[in-house]
Each structure stands twice: as C-alpha cells, then as structure tokens.
Motif scaffolding. Sequence first.
Motif, PDB file in Angstrom:
ATOM      1  N   HIS A 123       0.827  -1.213   0.000  1.00 44.32           N
ATOM      2  CA  HIS A 123       0.000   0.000   0.000  1.00 44.32           C
ATOM      3  C   HIS A 123       0.871   1.277   0.000  1.00 44.32           C
ATOM      4  CE1 HIS A 123      -3.797   2.183   1.143  1.00 44.32           C
ATOM      5  NE2 HIS A 123      -2.899   3.071   1.508  1.00 44.32           N
TER       6      HIS A 123
ATOM      7  N   HIS B 143       1.832   4.178  -3.057  1.00 42.66           N
ATOM      8  CA  HIS B 143       1.789   5.650  -2.930  1.00 42.66           C
ATOM      9  C   HIS B 143       3.106   6.263  -3.422  1.00 42.66           C
ATOM     10  CE1 HIS B 143      -2.051   6.101  -1.042  1.00 42.66           C
ATOM     11  NE2 HIS B 143      -1.721   5.612   0.128  1.00 42.66           N
TER      12      HIS B 143
ATOM     13  N   TYR C 177     -11.719   1.360   2.054  1.00 43.79           N
ATOM     14  CA  TYR C 177     -10.845   2.517   2.278  1.00 43.79           C
ATOM     15  C   TYR C 177     -10.437   3.133   0.932  1.00 43.79           C
ATOM     16  CZ  TYR C 177      -6.995   5.335   4.073  1.00 43.79           C
ATOM     17  OH  TYR C 177      -6.166   6.392   4.386  1.00 43.79           O
TER      18      TYR C 177
ATOM     19  N   GLU D  34      -5.844   6.663  -2.704  1.00 41.51           N
ATOM     20  CA  GLU D  34      -6.065   5.473  -1.865  1.00 41.51           C
ATOM     21  C   GLU D  34      -6.607   4.328  -2.717  1.00 41.51           C
ATOM     22  OE1 GLU D  34      -4.744   5.288   0.843  1.00 41.51           O
ATOM     23  OE2 GLU D  34      -4.447   7.402   1.285  1.00 41.51           O
TER      24      GLU D  34
HETATM   25 ZN   LIG Z   1      -2.927   5.167   1.788  1.00 32.88          ZN
END
Ligand SMILES: [Zn+2]
Length: 273
Positions: free
Chosen positions: A171, A175, A225, A232
Amino acid sequence: MIIAWLILPLSLLGIVLALWVPSLRLKRALARPFPAEWSRILERNLPVYPRLPAELRERLHRLIQQFLHQKHFTGVAGLEMNDEIRVTIAAEACLLILNRPSGVYPALRYIIVYPGAFVVDYEDVDEAGVVDPEPRELLGESWQNGKVVLAWDSVMRGARNFVDGQNVVLHEFAHQLDHESGYADGAPLLGGEHSYRSWAEVLGEAYEVLQESSRDGRESLLDEYGASHPAEFFAVATETFFERPGQMARHHRRLFETLKAYYRVDPREWLDH
Ligand SMILES: [Zn+2]
C-alpha cells in the motif's frame, strides 16, 4: 590567478566524482552474492517468495540489494533495526517494481519503522475554519519528501498473510510510485503501455463503483478505504492485484488488465487465488 584557473577543473572533477563514486559503490554491492541468511528470512516471512519463477526471484534479489544499499532504515520507539526488518520490507517494496523500468524508488531515502501502530496529529479544520489537532493511529504513511513510515507488526501480518488483500508495505509503496508523477492523485508515471485517458477511464469507473458499494454497505473485493480518495484507490487496488489476482481478474477484468500492463507482471502465475 592560478587558483582561478584551477577552480573550473576542480569543480568538474568534483562533479565527476560525485556521480561516479556512488555508481561504483552500487556496482560493487550488486556484484556480491545474495546472502543465504536473507533468503532464509524471505522463506520464513514471505510465502509468495518461494513461489516466484526463478528468473523473477533473481531479479528480486538484485532489487533488494540495491534497495538496501541506497535507503536508510531507522527503528524508533524502542524498535531495534535488524536484517529481518530491512530485508522483509525491501522485498515487499521491490515486488511492485520487479518488471517496472522506473528505477528503485529514486526519490525515496528514509524508511522509519515503529514496533506497532503509531499516533500522528492531523489538523482537522472544521466549517468555521478552526484548526483542531486530531490524533490518529496509523499502520503506515508515505511522504512525498522521500520518507515511508511503517508499523513492524503490521508489516509482518501483511507479509505472512499474502491472501487477504491487506498489505501495508504494498500500500505505502504504491503511494511512492504514485508520487513519482509529482502528484498523489492515483495516476503514477505511465510508460508507453497506457494513455492517461484510458488509465483515468478504467480506474475512475472502478473507483465510482467502489464508492457506490461503500455507500450502500455492499461487500466488495477491494477494501472500502479505497473509496476515500483516488490515491487510496490505486494503493488499495495494488494490494488486491498482488494478493488476490485471480479474483480481481474475474470480478474487475479491466482494472486487472490495466494494473497488469502497468506492473508488467501477472501474479496469477505464482498465486492461485
Ligand atoms: Zn494510503
């Protein structure tokens, strides 16, 4: 006068050395054999590692060596840094770039690791413009200024359970890839494999579908999320792509194909779910 004549050649020499010495050091680091102890760490902590095709495993070894040579790890809040932490994080981060042509996170310099979840003060601005510091507990954080922060217990949970679509390292490093374009907007730097228009179309549509199912309280393969922001969404979709590729290919065909073209790997070849 002589000094003035010397300034230019000395500056040029300085520039050449500044460029040449790090690349020479990197070459030396990559020429060393991959330590057997590091392989044992990966076999223990990363069930996906022994299932990778031999060619990709070799590539992963070289990427880990480069990652560990170039990035600085710090343990905080009582965490003592060791090879297990460094190698496990580096391996998962490098899974994302196994076939990417973009280098080993060139803008990233520091990885800060807490033993567990850490608390960060966010500034919550209400409608009247009043700033209220609001503490939040986090498992990971990715910064555009060359820094990733991780909670080691969550890293281990994510690495050892490589089937649930939850992985804090995948994750946060998704990013980092997203930041390479200059913005955290869910669109990383794309090579010739995509146009930004088709990327925006496919990911935008899947993002809206996730927002709808999240609003209606419906179950989705992607963690809800991902419905909070396009950046995200890309990070959550990356977790699902690597950990649940078969299901993603069945339920979100276009999204899967788009991420497959971006990451240039097909995780179904080493995972069967
Ligand atoms: Zn994140």
